[in-house]
Motif scaffolding. Sequence first.
Motif, PDB file in Angstrom:
ATOM      1  N   GLN A 187      -8.756 111.380  13.206  1.00 51.87           N
ATOM      2  CA  GLN A 187      -9.701 112.325  12.562  1.00 51.87           C
ATOM      3  C   GLN A 187     -10.756 111.605  11.705  1.00 51.87           C
ATOM      4  OE1 GLN A 187      -8.025 116.011  11.092  1.00 51.87           O
ATOM      5  NE2 GLN A 187      -9.108 115.869   9.038  1.00 51.87           N
ATOM      6  N   GLU A 188     -10.311 110.784  10.671  1.00 52.74           N
ATOM      7  CA  GLU A 188     -10.965 109.995   9.850  1.00 52.74           C
ATOM      8  C   GLU A 188     -10.206 108.687   9.435  1.00 52.74           C
ATOM      9  OE1 GLU A 188     -11.401 111.589   5.610  1.00 52.74           O
ATOM     10  OE2 GLU A 188     -11.142 113.356   6.864  1.00 52.74           O
ATOM     11  N   ILE A 233      -2.670 119.740   2.571  1.00 52.16           N
ATOM     12  CA  ILE A 233      -1.840 118.660   1.835  1.00 52.16           C
ATOM     13  C   ILE A 233      -1.167 117.926   3.288  1.00 52.16           C
ATOM     14  CG2 ILE A 233       0.618 118.644   1.080  1.00 52.16           C
ATOM     15  CD1 ILE A 233      -1.780 119.850  -0.831  1.00 52.16           C
ATOM     16  N   VAL A 234      -1.604 116.710   3.117  1.00 48.90           N
ATOM     17  CA  VAL A 234      -1.264 115.774   4.151  1.00 48.90           C
ATOM     18  C   VAL A 234      -0.161 114.771   3.899  1.00 48.90           C
ATOM     19  CG1 VAL A 234      -2.607 114.110   5.525  1.00 48.90           C
ATOM     20  CG2 VAL A 234      -3.729 115.848   4.734  1.00 48.90           C
ATOM     21  N   PRO A 235       0.942 114.554   4.544  1.00 47.57           N
ATOM     22  CA  PRO A 235       1.895 113.600   4.481  1.00 47.57           C
ATOM     23  C   PRO A 235       1.431 112.290   4.557  1.00 47.57           C
ATOM     24  CG  PRO A 235       2.535 114.838   6.276  1.00 47.57           C
ATOM     25  CD  PRO A 235       1.131 115.631   5.854  1.00 47.57           C
ATOM     26  N   ILE A 294      -5.568 105.864   7.968  1.00 44.40           N
ATOM     27  CA  ILE A 294      -6.093 106.507   8.941  1.00 44.40           C
ATOM     28  C   ILE A 294      -5.416 107.842   9.135  1.00 44.40           C
ATOM     29  CG2 ILE A 294      -6.185 106.533  11.745  1.00 44.40           C
ATOM     30  CD1 ILE A 294      -5.406 103.336  11.420  1.00 44.40           C
ATOM     31  N   VAL A 295      -6.339 108.970   8.956  1.00 46.21           N
ATOM     32  CA  VAL A 295      -5.785 110.304   9.185  1.00 46.21           C
ATOM     33  C   VAL A 295      -6.012 110.757  10.481  1.00 46.21           C
ATOM     34  CG1 VAL A 295      -6.349 112.761   8.288  1.00 46.21           C
ATOM     35  CG2 VAL A 295      -6.973 110.434   6.672  1.00 46.21           C
ATOM     36  N   LEU A 296      -4.892 111.068  11.028  1.00 45.29           N
ATOM     37  CA  LEU A 296      -4.583 111.480  12.310  1.00 45.29           C
ATOM     38  C   LEU A 296      -4.504 113.115  12.522  1.00 45.29           C
ATOM     39  CD1 LEU A 296      -1.752 108.858  12.686  1.00 45.29           C
ATOM     40  CD2 LEU A 296      -4.010 108.785  13.804  1.00 45.29           C
ATOM     41  N   ASN A 297      -4.831 113.706  13.790  1.00 45.46           N
ATOM     42  CA  ASN A 297      -4.563 114.970  13.735  1.00 45.46           C
ATOM     43  C   ASN A 297      -3.352 114.940  15.127  1.00 45.46           C
ATOM     44  OD1 ASN A 297      -4.443 117.551  14.552  1.00 45.46           O
ATOM     45  ND2 ASN A 297      -6.581 117.826  13.745  1.00 45.46           N
ATOM     46  N   VAL A 298      -2.066 115.201  14.987  1.00 50.94           N
ATOM     47  CA  VAL A 298      -1.076 115.153  15.818  1.00 50.94           C
ATOM     48  C   VAL A 298      -0.253 116.361  15.926  1.00 50.94           C
ATOM     49  CG1 VAL A 298      -0.876 112.718  16.074  1.00 50.94           C
ATOM     50  CG2 VAL A 298       0.463 113.840  14.442  1.00 50.94           C
ATOM     51  N   ARG A 358      -1.341 119.081  13.484  1.00 51.68           N
ATOM     52  CA  ARG A 358      -0.754 118.708  12.107  1.00 51.68           C
ATOM     53  C   ARG A 358      -1.711 117.678  11.750  1.00 51.68           C
ATOM     54  NH1 ARG A 358       4.128 118.908   8.511  1.00 51.68           N
ATOM     55  NH2 ARG A 358       3.094 118.576   6.648  1.00 51.68           N
ATOM     56  N   VAL A 359      -1.955 117.497  10.481  1.00 50.87           N
ATOM     57  CA  VAL A 359      -2.756 116.145   9.872  1.00 50.87           C
ATOM     58  C   VAL A 359      -2.038 115.194   9.268  1.00 50.87           C
ATOM     59  CG1 VAL A 359      -4.610 115.629   8.336  1.00 50.87           C
ATOM     60  CG2 VAL A 359      -4.952 117.729   9.758  1.00 50.87           C
ATOM     61  N   VAL A 360      -1.755 114.149   9.420  1.00 51.16           N
ATOM     62  CA  VAL A 360      -0.736 113.142   9.078  1.00 51.16           C
ATOM     63  C   VAL A 360      -1.935 111.864   8.569  1.00 51.16           C
ATOM     64  CG1 VAL A 360       1.204 111.789   9.507  1.00 51.16           C
ATOM     65  CG2 VAL A 360       0.941 113.899  10.347  1.00 51.16           C
TER      66      VAL A 360
END
Length: 163
Positions: free
Chosen positions: A37-38, A65-67, A89-93, A96-98
């Motif tokens: 994501q970013e 709220i991102v773990p 690294i912000v992921l979308n899996v 869910r955003v992690v």
Amino acid sequence: MNHPLPSAATRTDLASHEFLTFALGEEEYGVEILKVQEIRGYDAVTRLPDAPDYIKGVINLRGIIVPVIDMRLKFRLAKAEYNALTVMIVLNVADRVVGMVVDSVSDVVQLGGEQIRDVPELGATIDRQFLTGIGTLDERMLILIDIEKLMTDADMGLVAKAA
């Protein structure tokens, strides 16, 4: 022949894939760019009580709220010193955003099917079930991570089980 998940040996007929590459220690890893994501600098996190050591805590990312996972600790590597190069690294899996903390981000590479090899049978510290293959790019070797499988693993506890 209809194979749901082709092995690396049969991937030569598939289109190329783009991976974001990042470093953990001396090794280079890759995750599918479509899951990213970013990329942002590492900020302080709010530590959660009784969380596993590799879950650094959570951040508030524009109201979500991102773990945050420390990939060095998750992969049982030497603990890293966080510095100006440390990135998240912000992921979308799995919807869910992690966030995952890595030493540095390298670049985005495109790998054709013939450049992705099966993971060899090794007594490695990283569980092979989370790896999709080894990418070869000139002299570089990339450890390709199935980030969706890793982040949705029951041990991570980040995504609720489907009913």
